[in-house]
Design a protein around this motif. Structure first.
Motif, PDB file in Angstrom:
ATOM      1  N   UNK A  89       0.834  -1.205   0.000  1.00  0.00           N
ATOM      2  CA  UNK A  89       0.000   0.000   0.000  1.00  0.00           C
ATOM      3  C   UNK A  89       0.869   1.257   0.000  1.00  0.00           C
ATOM      4  N   UNK A  90       1.995   1.211   0.704  1.00  0.00           N
ATOM      5  CA  UNK A  90       2.913   2.350   0.722  1.00  0.00           C
ATOM      6  C   UNK A  90       3.455   2.642  -0.682  1.00  0.00           C
ATOM      7  N   UNK A  91       3.932   1.590  -1.381  1.00  0.00           N
ATOM      8  CA  UNK A  91       4.512   1.827  -2.704  1.00  0.00           C
ATOM      9  C   UNK A  91       3.416   2.161  -3.718  1.00  0.00           C
ATOM     10  N   UNK A  92       2.215   1.623  -3.536  1.00  0.00           N
ATOM     11  CA  UNK A  92       1.098   1.968  -4.424  1.00  0.00           C
ATOM     12  C   UNK A  92       0.733   3.451  -4.286  1.00  0.00           C
ATOM     13  N   UNK A  93       0.654   3.914  -3.047  1.00  0.00           N
ATOM     14  CA  UNK A  93       0.306   5.322  -2.820  1.00  0.00           C
ATOM     15  C   UNK A  93       1.374   6.257  -3.374  1.00  0.00           C
ATOM     16  N   UNK A  94       2.624   5.867  -3.191  1.00  0.00           N
ATOM     17  CA  UNK A  94       3.726   6.693  -3.695  1.00  0.00           C
ATOM     18  C   UNK A  94       3.687   6.761  -5.227  1.00  0.00           C
ATOM     19  N   UNK A 127       7.977  -6.891  -2.067  1.00  0.00           N
ATOM     20  CA  UNK A 127       7.264  -5.658  -2.423  1.00  0.00           C
ATOM     21  C   UNK A 127       7.681  -5.164  -3.800  1.00  0.00           C
ATOM     22  N   UNK A 128       8.971  -5.159  -4.047  1.00  0.00           N
ATOM     23  CA  UNK A 128       9.463  -4.684  -5.344  1.00  0.00           C
ATOM     24  C   UNK A 128       9.137  -5.675  -6.459  1.00  0.00           C
ATOM     25  N   UNK A 129       9.151  -6.963  -6.148  1.00  0.00           N
ATOM     26  CA  UNK A 129       8.748  -7.974  -7.125  1.00  0.00           C
ATOM     27  C   UNK A 129       7.305  -7.726  -7.560  1.00  0.00           C
ATOM     28  N   UNK A 130       6.400  -7.553  -6.603  1.00  0.00           N
ATOM     29  CA  UNK A 130       4.995  -7.270  -6.904  1.00  0.00           C
ATOM     30  C   UNK A 130       4.866  -5.997  -7.738  1.00  0.00           C
ATOM     31  N   UNK A 131       5.547  -4.952  -7.304  1.00  0.00           N
ATOM     32  CA  UNK A 131       5.450  -3.664  -8.009  1.00  0.00           C
ATOM     33  C   UNK A 131       5.900  -3.796  -9.458  1.00  0.00           C
ATOM     34  N   UNK A 132       7.063  -4.399  -9.665  1.00  0.00           N
ATOM     35  CA  UNK A 132       7.578  -4.551 -11.021  1.00  0.00           C
ATOM     36  C   UNK A 132       6.665  -5.433 -11.861  1.00  0.00           C
ATOM     37  N   UNK A 133       6.138  -6.477 -11.263  1.00  0.00           N
ATOM     38  CA  UNK A 133       5.237  -7.384 -11.973  1.00  0.00           C
ATOM     39  C   UNK A 133       3.977  -6.675 -12.456  1.00  0.00           C
ATOM     40  N   UNK A 160      -3.195  -2.143 -10.318  1.00  0.00           N
ATOM     41  CA  UNK A 160      -3.449  -2.533  -8.923  1.00  0.00           C
ATOM     42  C   UNK A 160      -2.228  -3.281  -8.396  1.00  0.00           C
ATOM     43  N   UNK A 161      -1.480  -2.624  -7.569  1.00  0.00           N
ATOM     44  CA  UNK A 161      -0.261  -3.215  -7.029  1.00  0.00           C
ATOM     45  C   UNK A 161      -0.566  -4.053  -5.791  1.00  0.00           C
ATOM     46  N   UNK A 162      -1.549  -3.626  -5.018  1.00  0.00           N
ATOM     47  CA  UNK A 162      -1.913  -4.349  -3.793  1.00  0.00           C
ATOM     48  C   UNK A 162      -3.354  -4.822  -3.862  1.00  0.00           C
ATOM     49  N   UNK A 164      -5.357  -6.767  -1.217  1.00  0.00           N
ATOM     50  CA  UNK A 164      -5.327  -7.362   0.125  1.00  0.00           C
ATOM     51  C   UNK A 164      -6.149  -8.639   0.258  1.00  0.00           C
ATOM     52  N   UNK A 165      -7.318  -8.692  -0.352  1.00  0.00           N
ATOM     53  CA  UNK A 165      -8.185  -9.870  -0.211  1.00  0.00           C
ATOM     54  C   UNK A 165      -7.509 -11.115  -0.778  1.00  0.00           C
ATOM     55  N   UNK A 166      -6.877 -10.983  -1.932  1.00  0.00           N
ATOM     56  CA  UNK A 166      -6.192 -12.129  -2.543  1.00  0.00           C
ATOM     57  C   UNK A 166      -5.000 -12.566  -1.706  1.00  0.00           C
ATOM     58  N   UNK A 167      -4.225 -11.616  -1.222  1.00  0.00           N
ATOM     59  CA  UNK A 167      -3.058 -11.959  -0.406  1.00  0.00           C
ATOM     60  C   UNK A 167      -3.486 -12.714   0.848  1.00  0.00           C
ATOM     61  N   UNK A 168      -4.536 -12.246   1.504  1.00  0.00           N
ATOM     62  CA  UNK A 168      -4.986 -12.909   2.737  1.00  0.00           C
ATOM     63  C   UNK A 168      -5.504 -14.323   2.454  1.00  0.00           C
ATOM     64  N   UNK A 169      -6.276 -14.479   1.384  1.00  0.00           N
ATOM     65  CA  UNK A 169      -6.811 -15.799   1.059  1.00  0.00           C
ATOM     66  C   UNK A 169      -5.703 -16.750   0.637  1.00  0.00           C
ATOM     67  N   UNK A 170      -4.775 -16.264  -0.155  1.00  0.00           N
ATOM     68  CA  UNK A 170      -3.650 -17.098  -0.567  1.00  0.00           C
ATOM     69  C   UNK A 170      -2.810 -17.507   0.641  1.00  0.00           C
ATOM     70  N   UNK A 171      -2.593 -16.568   1.543  1.00  0.00           N
ATOM     71  CA  UNK A 171      -1.814 -16.871   2.746  1.00  0.00           C
ATOM     72  C   UNK A 171      -2.462 -17.986   3.556  1.00  0.00           C
ATOM     73  N   UNK A 172      -3.780 -17.931   3.635  1.00  0.00           N
ATOM     74  CA  UNK A 172      -4.516 -18.955   4.383  1.00  0.00           C
ATOM     75  C   UNK A 172      -4.302 -20.340   3.778  1.00  0.00           C
ATOM     76  N   UNK A 173      -4.396 -20.439   2.469  1.00  0.00           N
ATOM     77  CA  UNK A 173      -4.208 -21.736   1.815  1.00  0.00           C
ATOM     78  C   UNK A 173      -2.761 -22.211   1.879  1.00  0.00           C
ATOM     79  N   UNK A 174      -1.825 -21.284   1.796  1.00  0.00           N
ATOM     80  CA  UNK A 174      -0.409 -21.655   1.780  1.00  0.00           C
ATOM     81  C   UNK A 174       0.089 -22.182   3.124  1.00  0.00           C
TER      82      UNK A 174
END
Length: 324
Positions: A89-94, A127-133, A160-162, A164-174
């Motif tokens: 969220x920080x890098x997205x806002x910036x 964070x940078x991997x996500x941003x660049x992707x 859309x760099x962040x 949150x819903x996908x990250x949380x759901x993926x984290x749960x499964x992982x």
């Protein structure tokens, strides 16, 4: 309610083929107990997230990839989702605060340079991997022979760099996934009991100019394809099940029997796919891929044993844009 899905864009991803892949699973897969699921080339993880949500009998999963930065992402999503969301969220806002394309491109290049220093902690690296992707050209991940990320700026208006819903759901499964990095053969030691391997290696290029398997500095050439087939033999001889995807060389050149000969001892199906990694839109289009498996009864032919398996999508119905 949010569903788990790939948290990054990845060329060659399997979202568009999920139904066809599911149809080629072992016919009685739903009835297997205490399943171990292994993906030695996890990539974007479309098949992984589908399988973990669709089949609760998968009690243990193992994923691997030769790309260490990708694996750092998986571990960070699994172990530090809230810290990652805050950082993204920080890098997205910036980035969003930059009003011109020129400033955004300069920001992108600065992040890429910092990422390529290869001395970041796991959170900053992810964070940078996500941003660049999310902001590079076509969402590609490509490195040069030195292992440095070199994809140019993508000129997206509102990426859309962040998520949150996908990250949380993926984290749960992982949480029930063991995450490794290295050569695909290292995964064999994790197979036990009812084990299914799904192989989605870097595809064999259909021409000298169509190759896109340089997401790691190590090339995956024909020798590597042959070594993978020999690994499949080892999996088969140990009594485990496997399914494998790859390009259909024969679909491009009728005389190219590389995979038909290599996997001649196994079952080979052909399914429709769509790829769009060429910078020239006129060279993007529909083509077939192969699916190889070492078991006869699949979900598809269990219901229609006398029928030949046909692709589940007509070519004209396939999406023209498919990264995940």
């Amino acid at each position: 309610m949010a569903k788990a899905k790939p948290f990054i864009k990845w060329v060659g991803g399997k979202t568009q083929l999920i139904e066809q892949l599911d149809a080629q699973l072992p016919a009685d897969f739903d009835n297997w107990d205490n399943v171990t699921y292994i993906e030695p080339f996890v990539g974007g993880g479309a098949m992984l997230f589908y399988m973990l949500q669709q089949y609760p009998n998968i009690r243990h999963a193992v994923i691997n990839d030769v790309n260490p930065d990708l694996i750092i992402c998986y571990r960070t999503v699994r172990d530090r989702p809230e810290e990652l969301i805050a950082s993204l969220m920080d890098i997205q806002n910036e980035y969003d605060a930059l009003q011109t394309e020129e400033k955004r491109k300069a920001f992108f290049l600065a992040v890429r340079d910092r990422y390529n220093e290869k001395n970041l902690d796991a959170l900053e690296n992810t964070t940078k991997f996500f941003f660049l992707n999310r902001t590079c050209f076509n969402g590609l991940y490509r490195v040069n022979k030195k292992g440095l990320f070199n994809v140019p700026f993508g000129k997206y208006t509102n990426p859309q760099i962040c998520d949150p819903a996908t990250i949380r759901k993926d984290s749960e499964l992982l949480q029930r996934v063991e995450i490794m990095t290295g050569d695909f053969e290292k995964t064999f030691g994790y197979a036990q009991g009812n084990t299914l391997f799904y192989f989605d290696p870097p595809y064999r290029p259909l021409s000298d100019t169509s190759s896109f398997n340089d997401y790691a500095k190590e090339a995956f050439n024909d020798d590597a394809q042959i070594r993978l087939k020999e690994y499949c033999d080892r999996v088969n001889e140990a009594g485990f099940h496997f399914m494998l995807s790859n390009s259909d060389c024969k679909g491009k050149n009728e005389e190219d029997n590389f995979f038909d000969v290599l996997y001649g001892a196994y079952h080979i199906e052909r399914v429709w796919a769509s790829r769009s990694i060429n910078s020239n839109p006129s060279k993007r289009g529909k083509l077939t891929e192969i699916l190889v498996h070492n078991y006869e009864a699949t979900k598809a032919n269990a219901h229609y044993p006398e029928m030949k398996m046909e692709p589940m999508y007509a070519a004209e119905d396939l999406p023209a844009y498919a990264f995940y």
